[in-house]
Design a protein around this motif. Structure first.
Motif, short mmCIF file in Angstrom:
data_model
loop_
_atom_site.label_atom_id
_atom_site.label_comp_id
_atom_site.label_asym_id
_atom_site.label_seq_id
_atom_site.Cartn_x
_atom_site.Cartn_y
_atom_site.Cartn_z
N PRO A 34 -59.00 25.62 -54.07
CA PRO A 34 -58.08 26.22 -55.04
C PRO A 34 -58.61 27.53 -55.63
CG PRO A 34 -59.22 24.37 -56.02
CD PRO A 34 -59.62 24.40 -54.58
N ARG A 35 -59.92 27.77 -55.51
CA ARG A 35 -60.51 28.99 -56.07
C ARG A 35 -60.40 30.16 -55.11
NH1 ARG A 35 -66.51 28.61 -57.85
NH2 ARG A 35 -65.61 27.54 -59.61
N CYS A 36 -60.87 29.97 -53.85
CA CYS A 36 -60.93 31.11 -52.92
C CYS A 36 -60.02 30.98 -51.71
CB CYS A 36 -62.37 31.33 -52.45
SG CYS A 36 -62.97 30.06 -51.30
N GLY A 37 -59.41 29.81 -51.52
CA GLY A 37 -58.52 29.61 -50.38
C GLY A 37 -59.22 29.27 -49.09
N GLY A 38 -60.54 29.19 -49.13
CA GLY A 38 -61.32 28.86 -47.93
C GLY A 38 -61.16 27.40 -47.54
N PRO A 39 -61.71 27.03 -46.38
CA PRO A 39 -61.61 25.64 -45.94
C PRO A 39 -62.47 24.72 -46.81
CG PRO A 39 -63.02 26.88 -44.46
CD PRO A 39 -62.45 27.87 -45.43
N ALA A 40 -61.96 23.51 -47.02
CA ALA A 40 -62.68 22.52 -47.82
C ALA A 40 -62.94 21.29 -46.96
CB ALA A 40 -61.89 22.15 -49.07
N ASP A 41 -64.14 20.77 -47.02
CA ASP A 41 -64.53 19.60 -46.25
C ASP A 41 -64.45 18.36 -47.13
OD1 ASP A 41 -65.23 21.16 -43.96
OD2 ASP A 41 -67.10 21.70 -44.98
N ARG A 42 -63.92 17.28 -46.58
CA ARG A 42 -63.84 16.01 -47.31
C ARG A 42 -65.24 15.52 -47.65
NH1 ARG A 42 -58.34 13.89 -47.60
NH2 ARG A 42 -57.21 15.70 -46.92
N THR A 43 -65.37 14.92 -48.82
CA THR A 43 -66.64 14.36 -49.26
C THR A 43 -66.38 13.19 -50.19
OG1 THR A 43 -68.79 14.88 -50.25
CG2 THR A 43 -66.88 15.92 -51.25
N VAL A 44 -67.29 12.25 -50.23
CA VAL A 44 -67.20 11.14 -51.17
C VAL A 44 -67.94 11.56 -52.44
CG1 VAL A 44 -67.80 8.73 -51.60
CG2 VAL A 44 -67.08 9.44 -49.31
N LEU A 45 -67.23 11.54 -53.55
CA LEU A 45 -67.82 11.92 -54.83
C LEU A 45 -68.54 10.74 -55.45
CD1 LEU A 45 -64.76 13.85 -56.28
CD2 LEU A 45 -66.72 14.81 -55.07
N ARG A 46 -69.63 11.03 -56.15
CA ARG A 46 -70.30 9.98 -56.92
C ARG A 46 -69.35 9.59 -58.04
NH1 ARG A 46 -75.57 13.42 -57.74
NH2 ARG A 46 -74.14 15.00 -57.00
N GLY A 47 -69.18 8.34 -58.27
CA GLY A 47 -68.21 7.88 -59.25
C GLY A 47 -68.73 7.75 -60.66
N THR A 48 -69.95 8.22 -60.93
CA THR A 48 -70.49 8.09 -62.29
C THR A 48 -70.49 9.44 -62.98
OG1 THR A 48 -72.74 8.36 -61.47
CG2 THR A 48 -71.94 6.11 -61.74
N GLY A 49 -70.27 9.40 -64.28
CA GLY A 49 -70.27 10.62 -65.06
C GLY A 49 -70.19 10.30 -66.54
N THR A 50 -69.79 11.30 -67.31
CA THR A 50 -69.68 11.13 -68.76
C THR A 50 -68.29 11.56 -69.21
OG1 THR A 50 -70.61 13.32 -69.15
CG2 THR A 50 -72.14 11.45 -69.19
N LEU A 51 -67.84 10.95 -70.30
CA LEU A 51 -66.53 11.28 -70.85
C LEU A 51 -66.55 12.68 -71.44
CD1 LEU A 51 -63.68 10.26 -71.36
CD2 LEU A 51 -64.49 9.35 -73.54
N TRP A 52 -65.67 13.53 -70.96
CA TRP A 52 -65.60 14.93 -71.40
C TRP A 52 -64.64 15.07 -72.58
CZ3 TRP A 52 -61.89 19.02 -70.74
CH2 TRP A 52 -62.41 20.30 -70.97
N THR A 53 -63.46 14.44 -72.48
CA THR A 53 -62.50 14.40 -73.58
C THR A 53 -61.53 13.26 -73.34
OG1 THR A 53 -61.05 15.74 -75.00
CG2 THR A 53 -60.76 15.96 -72.60
N TRP A 54 -60.79 12.87 -74.37
CA TRP A 54 -59.88 11.73 -74.25
C TRP A 54 -58.80 11.75 -75.31
CZ3 TRP A 54 -59.67 8.12 -78.25
CH2 TRP A 54 -60.67 8.26 -79.22
N LEU A 83 -67.96 14.23 -63.59
CA LEU A 83 -68.83 13.56 -62.62
C LEU A 83 -70.07 14.38 -62.35
CD1 LEU A 83 -66.19 12.37 -60.00
CD2 LEU A 83 -67.08 11.14 -61.99
N ALA A 84 -71.07 13.74 -61.77
CA ALA A 84 -72.32 14.41 -61.40
C ALA A 84 -72.06 15.49 -60.35
CB ALA A 84 -73.33 13.39 -60.88
N ASP A 85 -70.91 15.42 -59.65
CA ASP A 85 -70.56 16.39 -58.61
C ASP A 85 -69.98 17.68 -59.19
OD1 ASP A 85 -70.83 14.69 -56.01
OD2 ASP A 85 -69.74 13.44 -57.44
N ASP A 86 -70.03 17.85 -60.52
CA ASP A 86 -69.53 19.04 -61.20
C ASP A 86 -68.02 19.18 -61.05
OD1 ASP A 86 -69.98 21.17 -62.90
OD2 ASP A 86 -70.23 22.60 -61.26
#
Length: 128
Positions: A34-54, A83-86
């Motif tokens: 969505p930023r540069c329009g380049g190709p994106a590869d599928r990846t499994v994201l780490r499911g742990t993180g911290t609450l940013w807002t709610w 998430l840890a994946d930014d």
């Protein structure tokens, strides 16, 4: 028919994508960045993180399409989990007590049909 990247698959975890050109990570997965329009590869994201807002949804959504459950509508929390994946993922917050919600609390996000769900991360698993 396209596969919904938010639906569970045979692969555990959230299905995201990482741009091959600028390294931005997104959820749900997409073939293009969505930023540069380049190709994106599928990846499994780490499911742990911290609450940013709610926030808390205190009123039932309009019908249709909302179908009230048999016991009636109950308020629920939704938030963004960083998430840890930014990447930040919007999720329903599955907590027993809405008064326990705190910015920065460790959460584990899982995909399902529809909106992802987040639960408190058990102690000792925050960095997995």
């Amino acid at each position: 028919m396209a596969v919904d990247p938010r639906s569970p698959t045979g692969t555990a975890g959230l299905q995201g994508a990482r741009c091959s050109d600028c390294s931005v990570t997104v959820y749900p997965a997409d073939d293009a960045c969505p930023r540069c329009g380049g190709p994106a590869d599928r990846t499994v994201l780490r499911g742990t993180g911290t609450l940013w807002t709610w926030t808390v949804q205190r009123y039932a959504p309009k019908s249709p399409p909302y179908q009230p459950p048999p016991g009636g509508f109950e308020p629920f929390a939704v938030g963004y989990v960083e998430l840890a994946d930014d990447v930040r993922v919007a999720a329903v917050l599955d907590l027993d007590d809405l008064d326990d919600i705190r910015i920065g609390m460790p959460l584990t996000v899982t995909a399902g049909h529809g909106v992802p769900r987040a639960r408190p991360t058990p102690p000792g698993e925050e960095r997995s």
